[in-house]
Design a protein around this motif. Sequence first.
Motif, PDB file in Angstrom:
ATOM      1  N   GLN A   1       0.813  -1.208   0.000  1.00 56.09           N
ATOM      2  CA  GLN A   1       0.000   0.000   0.000  1.00 56.09           C
ATOM      3  C   GLN A   1       0.845   1.257   0.000  1.00 56.09           C
ATOM      4  N   VAL A   2       1.983   1.209   0.655  1.00 57.22           N
ATOM      5  CA  VAL A   2       2.880   2.357   0.693  1.00 57.22           C
ATOM      6  C   VAL A   2       4.241   1.921   0.182  1.00 57.22           C
ATOM      7  N   GLN A   3       4.763   2.685  -0.755  1.00 61.50           N
ATOM      8  CA  GLN A   3       6.100   2.435  -1.281  1.00 61.50           C
ATOM      9  C   GLN A   3       7.029   3.530  -0.770  1.00 61.50           C
ATOM     10  N   VAL A   4       8.204   3.095  -0.358  1.00 60.42           N
ATOM     11  CA  VAL A   4       9.217   4.015   0.166  1.00 60.42           C
ATOM     12  C   VAL A   4      10.494   3.816  -0.639  1.00 60.42           C
ATOM     13  N   VAL A   5      10.965   4.874  -1.265  1.00 56.60           N
ATOM     14  CA  VAL A   5      12.126   4.762  -2.149  1.00 56.60           C
ATOM     15  C   VAL A   5      13.172   5.791  -1.758  1.00 56.60           C
ATOM     16  N   GLU A   6      14.381   5.293  -1.445  1.00 56.54           N
ATOM     17  CA  GLU A   6      15.493   6.183  -1.109  1.00 56.54           C
ATOM     18  C   GLU A   6      16.359   6.417  -2.337  1.00 56.54           C
ATOM     19  N   SER A   7      17.066   7.531  -2.326  1.00 56.47           N
ATOM     20  CA  SER A   7      18.040   7.816  -3.385  1.00 56.47           C
ATOM     21  C   SER A   7      19.099   8.750  -2.833  1.00 56.47           C
ATOM     22  N   GLY A   8      20.209   8.851  -3.567  1.00 56.68           N
ATOM     23  CA  GLY A   8      21.236   9.827  -3.206  1.00 56.68           C
ATOM     24  C   GLY A   8      22.488   9.253  -2.586  1.00 56.68           C
ATOM     25  N   GLY A   9      22.536   7.952  -2.348  1.00 56.96           N
ATOM     26  CA  GLY A   9      23.742   7.376  -1.775  1.00 56.96           C
ATOM     27  C   GLY A   9      24.880   7.350  -2.780  1.00 56.96           C
ATOM     28  N   GLY A  10      26.057   6.969  -2.287  1.00 59.51           N
ATOM     29  CA  GLY A  10      27.205   6.874  -3.170  1.00 59.51           C
ATOM     30  C   GLY A  10      28.502   6.856  -2.403  1.00 59.51           C
TER      31      GLY A  10
ATOM     32  N   ASN B   1       5.501  14.265   0.456  1.00 61.16           N
ATOM     33  CA  ASN B   1       5.737  13.067   1.287  1.00 61.16           C
ATOM     34  C   ASN B   1       7.195  12.630   1.183  1.00 61.16           C
ATOM     35  N   THR B   2       8.069  13.572   1.274  1.00 60.33           N
ATOM     36  CA  THR B   2       9.495  13.320   1.081  1.00 60.33           C
ATOM     37  C   THR B   2      10.295  13.822   2.275  1.00 60.33           C
ATOM     38  N   VAL B   3      11.304  13.044   2.636  1.00 58.57           N
ATOM     39  CA  VAL B   3      12.221  13.442   3.696  1.00 58.57           C
ATOM     40  C   VAL B   3      13.629  13.438   3.136  1.00 58.57           C
ATOM     41  N   TYR B   4      14.440  14.367   3.613  1.00 59.60           N
ATOM     42  CA  TYR B   4      15.818  14.519   3.143  1.00 59.60           C
ATOM     43  C   TYR B   4      16.779  14.376   4.318  1.00 59.60           C
ATOM     44  N   LEU B   5      17.985  13.969   3.993  1.00 58.97           N
ATOM     45  CA  LEU B   5      19.047  13.947   4.993  1.00 58.97           C
ATOM     46  C   LEU B   5      20.286  14.560   4.357  1.00 58.97           C
ATOM     47  N   GLN B   6      20.608  15.761   4.772  1.00 61.95           N
ATOM     48  CA  GLN B   6      21.832  16.423   4.312  1.00 61.95           C
ATOM     49  C   GLN B   6      22.960  16.006   5.237  1.00 61.95           C
ATOM     50  N   MET B   7      23.949  15.360   4.670  1.00 67.35           N
ATOM     51  CA  MET B   7      25.060  14.834   5.451  1.00 67.35           C
ATOM     52  C   MET B   7      26.328  15.592   5.100  1.00 67.35           C
ATOM     53  N   ASN B   8      26.888  16.287   6.071  1.00 68.14           N
ATOM     54  CA  ASN B   8      28.098  17.080   5.873  1.00 68.14           C
ATOM     55  C   ASN B   8      29.232  16.536   6.730  1.00 68.14           C
ATOM     56  N   SER B   9      30.430  16.928   6.404  1.00 68.29           N
ATOM     57  CA  SER B   9      31.609  16.503   7.175  1.00 68.29           C
ATOM     58  C   SER B   9      31.605  14.995   7.403  1.00 68.29           C
TER      59      SER B   9
ATOM     60  N   CYS C   1      14.092  10.547   0.318  1.00 69.89           N
ATOM     61  CA  CYS C   1      13.209   9.399   0.504  1.00 69.89           C
ATOM     62  C   CYS C   1      11.790   9.861   0.211  1.00 69.89           C
ATOM     63  N   ALA C   2      11.167   9.211  -0.769  1.00 72.14           N
ATOM     64  CA  ALA C   2       9.806   9.565  -1.146  1.00 72.14           C
ATOM     65  C   ALA C   2       8.858   8.424  -0.827  1.00 72.14           C
ATOM     66  N   ALA C   3       7.755   8.759  -0.188  1.00 70.34           N
ATOM     67  CA  ALA C   3       6.723   7.780   0.124  1.00 70.34           C
ATOM     68  C   ALA C   3       5.531   8.016  -0.784  1.00 70.34           C
ATOM     69  N   SER C   4       4.955   6.929  -1.285  1.00 74.41           N
ATOM     70  CA  SER C   4       3.798   7.056  -2.169  1.00 74.41           C
ATOM     71  C   SER C   4       2.831   5.912  -1.902  1.00 74.41           C
ATOM     72  N   GLY C   5       1.599   6.080  -2.386  1.00 74.09           N
ATOM     73  CA  GLY C   5       0.582   5.061  -2.182  1.00 74.09           C
ATOM     74  C   GLY C   5      -0.642   5.667  -1.528  1.00 74.09           C
ATOM     75  N   ASN C   6      -1.402   4.817  -0.880  1.00 72.73           N
ATOM     76  CA  ASN C   6      -2.652   5.236  -0.268  1.00 72.73           C
ATOM     77  C   ASN C   6      -2.398   5.857   1.112  1.00 72.73           C
ATOM     78  N   ILE C   7      -1.730   6.998   1.119  1.00 72.15           N
ATOM     79  CA  ILE C   7      -1.323   7.652   2.354  1.00 72.15           C
ATOM     80  C   ILE C   7      -2.336   8.719   2.747  1.00 72.15           C
ATOM     81  N   LEU C   8      -2.830   8.614   3.964  1.00 69.75           N
ATOM     82  CA  LEU C   8      -3.709   9.659   4.483  1.00 69.75           C
ATOM     83  C   LEU C   8      -2.917  10.751   5.177  1.00 69.75           C
TER      84      LEU C   8
END
Length: 123
Positions: free
Chosen positions: A1-10, A76-84, A22-29
Motif C-alpha cells: 500500500q505504501v512504497q518508500v524509495v530512497e536515493s542519493g547514496g554513493g 511526502n518526502t524526507v531529506y538527509l543532508q550529510m556534511n563533514s 526518501c519519497a513515500a507514495s501510495g494510499n497515504i492519508l
Amino acid sequence: QVQVVESGGGLVQPGGSLRLSCAASGNILSIYDMSWYRQAPGKQRELVANIRGIAITNYADSVKGRFIISRDNDKNTVYLQMNSLKPEDTAVYYCNVDAYTGSWPNARRDLYWGQGTQVTVSS
C-alpha cells in the motif's frame, strides 16, 4: 500500500557531503514521523535522525552538528543532508515512514521501510 524509495547514496571522500532523499507514495492519508536509520556491516541498525511535522527533529549524538533532516509534506518526502562525512558514517541508510493509510475513521497506522541506499565514505 505504501512504497518508500530512497536515493542519493554513493561514494564520497572524508569531509565531503551527500544528500539523501526518501519519497513515500501510495494510499497515504497522513504521515506522522519520517526517519533515517543506518546499518553498518556487523552492527545493528541504528536511528540517525527523525522528524515529526516539519520542525520537531531528533538526532543521534554521533551526527549532531553534521547532519540535517528536513521534510516536504506536500511531496511526502524526507531529506538527509550529510556534511563533514567520516568513514564511520559508512553504512546502508534506510528510510522509515510512520503513516496512516485507508480512510477515516478506520485508518490504519503502520511503519514502512525502504530498500536502503549505500553510503561509503572513503579516500
